[in-house]
Each structure stands twice: as C-alpha cells, then as structure tokens.
Design a protein around this motif. Structure first.
Motif, PDB file in Angstrom:
ATOM      1  N   ILE A 166     -32.829 -56.548   9.658  1.00  0.00           N
ATOM      2  CA  ILE A 166     -33.165 -57.291  11.149  1.00  0.00           C
ATOM      3  C   ILE A 166     -33.778 -58.524  10.993  1.00  0.00           C
ATOM      4  O   ILE A 166     -33.498 -59.329  11.586  1.00  0.00           O
ATOM      5  N   ALA A 167     -35.082 -58.426  10.068  1.00  0.00           N
ATOM      6  CA  ALA A 167     -35.713 -59.980   9.932  1.00  0.00           C
ATOM      7  C   ALA A 167     -34.770 -60.718   9.437  1.00  0.00           C
ATOM      8  O   ALA A 167     -34.772 -62.031   9.894  1.00  0.00           O
ATOM      9  N   GLY A 168     -33.920 -60.325   8.310  1.00  0.00           N
ATOM     10  CA  GLY A 168     -32.715 -61.309   7.933  1.00  0.00           C
ATOM     11  C   GLY A 168     -31.975 -61.777   9.001  1.00  0.00           C
ATOM     12  O   GLY A 168     -31.541 -62.961   8.852  1.00  0.00           O
ATOM     13  N   ALA A 169     -31.463 -60.977   9.879  1.00  0.00           N
ATOM     14  CA  ALA A 169     -30.659 -61.275  11.008  1.00  0.00           C
ATOM     15  C   ALA A 169     -31.120 -62.536  11.868  1.00  0.00           C
ATOM     16  O   ALA A 169     -30.485 -63.188  12.257  1.00  0.00           O
ATOM     17  N   ALA A 179     -21.081 -61.174  21.162  1.00  0.00           N
ATOM     18  CA  ALA A 179     -21.953 -60.140  20.951  1.00  0.00           C
ATOM     19  C   ALA A 179     -21.796 -58.763  21.069  1.00  0.00           C
ATOM     20  O   ALA A 179     -22.121 -57.801  20.262  1.00  0.00           O
ATOM     21  N   SER A 180     -21.066 -58.743  21.914  1.00  0.00           N
ATOM     22  CA  SER A 180     -20.350 -57.048  22.160  1.00  0.00           C
ATOM     23  C   SER A 180     -19.841 -56.635  21.183  1.00  0.00           C
ATOM     24  O   SER A 180     -19.646 -55.475  20.880  1.00  0.00           O
ATOM     25  N   THR A 239     -26.883 -61.242  16.722  1.00  0.00           N
ATOM     26  CA  THR A 239     -27.463 -60.536  17.864  1.00  0.00           C
ATOM     27  C   THR A 239     -26.939 -58.965  17.778  1.00  0.00           C
ATOM     28  O   THR A 239     -27.609 -58.016  18.181  1.00  0.00           O
ATOM     29  N   GLY A 240     -25.601 -58.875  17.399  1.00  0.00           N
ATOM     30  CA  GLY A 240     -25.047 -57.544  17.556  1.00  0.00           C
ATOM     31  C   GLY A 240     -25.773 -56.528  16.718  1.00  0.00           C
ATOM     32  O   GLY A 240     -26.048 -55.528  16.726  1.00  0.00           O
TER      33      GLY A 240
END
Length: 434
Positions: free
Chosen positions: A292-295, A33-34, A173-174
């Motif tokens: 973002i919704a797609g993510a 994630a980082s 997440t990223g």
C-alpha cells in the motif's frame, strides 16, 4: 460566452453547455478506480483465498498456479468483450452499452461473493469461478467509454502528458482500497473465519462501488455535449476487420510499446504477494501494508510522469523508463531473497518505476491511428497490451521462480523492457518513413 481554443469552457449555461477537460478527467478517474478495485480484489483473492478454497486437493504451489490460470481468463476475454459491446453500441447507443457492461461486471463480481467452495460442489465450484472470471473480462472490454481518448484529444497541447496520466491514477487508488480491506480482514479475523466468509466482503464492496461508478459515468456520457464531442473527433466504433487491416501495425506497436510497464505491473503487485505467501515467514497482512505504501509512491510518480512527459515527450519518457526497468530486473533475485529489507526495497522501488512508466503507458501511440479508427483502436490496443504484458505474468513468474529460480523472473521482466524499446524504435522509424 467565449470558448477557449481547445473547444472547452469550464463554465456551463443552459443554451450551450460545455464539458471541460477537468470534468472528463473526473469521469476517467472514477471509472478506472472502480475497475481497478474490482481487478485487485480478484487478484489478491487469487493469492490469499482461491488456492485453499477452490484447489485444496493440490499442493500450495500448484493451487496458486491453478488460481493464476483462471486469473488470466479475464484478459483473454477482454478483446471479445470490446468487439461484442461495440456492436451493441452501434445498434443501441453508448448508454445501453455502458450500462450492460457495468451490470455484467457488477453481477460477475457480486456472484463471486456467493460462490460455493470446492468442498461444497467439487469441480463445479471451479467451473463457476472460471465462468465468472471470464464474465469480468467480457465486461471490462465492454466498459470502454472513450473518455481517455476524448481527454487526450481535448487537453491543451502542452499538457497532454499531464492529462494522460490522470486516468492511470485509478490503478494505485484501486489497489490501496483493495489491499487495505484484505489487510484489515487478515489482521482481525481468525484464518478459518477469513477463508469461510471474510474474503467475500471485498466482493460486496466492489459491487457497491460499481453501482456508484456507473451513475457517475452515465451522468457524463449521456449528455448531448459529450455525444457532440465524440462525433467531432470521430470517436465512434468502427468495423474491427477494417481496423486490423488498415491499422493493424499501430495496434501491435501500441500494445508492445507499454510492454515493460504492464509486465512490471503484476511483478510488484500479485507475484511478490504469492512469493511471500509461499516462501516467507513474513506476515502477509504487514506485507500488504508495504505494498500500500508502494502504491502511494506509484500515485505520486504517476503525477510526476505527466510533468516529465510534457517536457521531454512521452516516447522518450517510456523509452527511458523501459531501460530503467531493464536495469531493475537484474536486481530481482537479490532483493526478493534479501530478507525483509530487500523485499521492502523491491516493492517500493518497483512501484516507483511502475508509476513513472504506467503514467504514460495508456495510448502511447494512439495518435498514430487515423481519427475514425481511434476509438476502437485505443480499446483494442489496451486489450492487447494487457493480454501480452500482464495476463500471464503472475503465472509465468511464479512458475519460473519456483522451478528454476528468481533469475528467470529477471529475464522475463528484461524481455518486456526489450519489447518496449523495440516497439518504440519501430514506431519512430515508421513515423520518419511516413
């Protein structure tokens, strides 16, 4: 204390501490994630900031293409970073290697926040940007800690697809955090303020997240039990020349097996953002919200991919998804030119396919490696997969679409799907032969 058949216990005692697969999974997710947050902060800035800040002398399209050229530098540097830092690990240990790699990653990222613009230093500013991007790539190659391989080998036989997908959750997440930051800044700052100082803020945040991730991963990899588990499974660096000589075909097949997923990766994240910025009146901030919704959809599909792969097999899952991505490629022009509704459909459907395929893309055929080559083989396979599938995807897709039309983006994505199917078929043929 009774130890399960897979060699792990979720309990711990001072005499014989054990690391459960769940603990390894946490380290994998935090680390990935980082890294992906770092990755997407730079990727989004390559579209929204760098063409104007570092290439103001070029047209909007050419500035974007120049920015994507430098974007690719990190992928070119990753294999070099892997080889270099594995040598450091062999001499100084894995803790020293991981600390040095993440320090370089954090420093390269933080320094980008202080970069002078083209207006301040001319071509020197572009050179600094290129050097720091190359440094990010070196560091990403060096940050390989063996946790994904250890997790895959430690997982119960009937749950390997499930555990394989956990590290892949780092990507959505990223992206969610990076895109959310940029969307907020775009919506709340004047354009001049955003291009002057606002864009630098996500790079500060990336540095802070890297520091937290470093300590979280060191807490795990510095334990004696972690070292024992790596040694038991022969997850140690090996000579790269010997690896390529004896396991070269597995490296190539492993990289190409996930080609469709890695090609799609940038064609639903970076490329459409550049397309909207150049050729649409749509609000970029609002479009980031759609992504973002797609993510979030991708994250759900990554989880689903683990359940599916454990029931039908990882190879069949990847093959089916490659076919679906090939079919999806035919609708790229229709959707991207279909106004807000078409573009939104492209993003949401594309992220869903990405999640299902990317969830099992990591280590698709790493089981083919002889055990003593698995640590280095998995790292180099990942590097090559990113280089072949994703490094130049935004550059090629934007260049083709701007000069020849979106139909050529369809062909580009279709070629990735065909490459995956060919590699999976070849891998199956080799297994039968062996």
């Amino acid at each position: 204390m009774t130890v399960p058949a897979n060699g792990f216990s979720s309990q711990t005692n001072s005499a014989n501490p054990r690391i459960a697969p769940e603990e390894i999974a946490v380290g994998v997710v935090i680390g990935r994630a980082s890294e992906y947050f770092d990755f997407f902060v730079y990727a989004i800035a390559s579209v929204l900031v760098f063409p104007q800040v570092f290439f103001p002398f070029a047209s909007a399209l050419d500035g974007m293409l120049y920015s994507f050229v430098i974007f690719s530098f990190a992928f070119l540097a990753r294999p070099l970073g892997t080889v270099t830092f594995m040598a450091i690990q062999q001499r100084f240990g894995r803790e020293a290697k991981l600390t040095a790699a993440l320090f370089l990653l954090g420093t390269s990222t933080a320094c980008m926040a202080f970069l002078p613009t083209y207006g301040d230093m001319g071509m020197a500013a572009i050179a600094f940007l290129a050097v720091l991007r190359f440094g990010q790539g070196i560091a990403l190659g060096g940050s390989w800690d063996g946790l994904p391989s250890l997790l895959a080998l430690s997982a119960p036989q009937n749950k390997r697809g499930w555990y394989a997908m956990l590290g892949q959750l780092g990507a959505p997440t990223g992206f969610i955090i990076a895109a959310g930051l940029f969307s907020f800044l775009l919506a709340n700052l004047a354009k001049e303020d955003f291009l002057t100082w606002g864009w630098r803020y996500p790079f500060y945040v990336a540095f802070a997240i890297n520091v937290v991730a470093l300590f979280a991963r060191l807490r795990l990899v510095s334990t004696k039990e972690y070292a024992r588990l790596l040694e038991e499974r022969e997850l140690q660096p090996t000579d790269v020349g010997e690896l390529l000589k004896t396991q070269g075909r597995n490296v190539v097949i492993g990289a190409l097996a996930a080609l469709a997923s890695y090609a799609l990766f940038h064609l639903v994240t970076v490329f459409p953002l550049s397309w909207i910025s150049l050729y649409s009146e749509r609000s970029v901030s609002e479009f980031l919200v759609i992504q973002i919704a797609g993510a979030f959809i991708a994250a759900a599909c990554i989880v689903a991919s683990g359940w599916i792969a454990d029931r039908v097999g990882r190879r069949r899952t990847l093959g089916t998804l490659a076919i679906m991505i090939g079919v999806f490629s035919g609708f790229v022009p229709l959707l991207l030119q279909g106004g807000d509704t078409g573009q939104t459909t492209f993003i949401l459907l594309g992220f869903a396919l990405l999640g299902l395929s990317y969830g099992q893309a990591a280590g698709a055929v790493t089981a083919n490696f002889e055990s003593r080559f698995r640590y280095s083989g998995a790292a180099l396979t990942s590097d090559l997969a990113w280089l072949v599938g994703a490094a130049f995807a935004p550059l090629v897709a934007l260049g083709l679409s701007a000069n020849f039309g979106l139909a050529y983006v369809s062909l580009y994505l279709l070629s990735g799907a065909a490459g995956s199917l060919a590699a999976l078929s070849l891998n199956r043929a080799l297994e039968i032969k062996d």
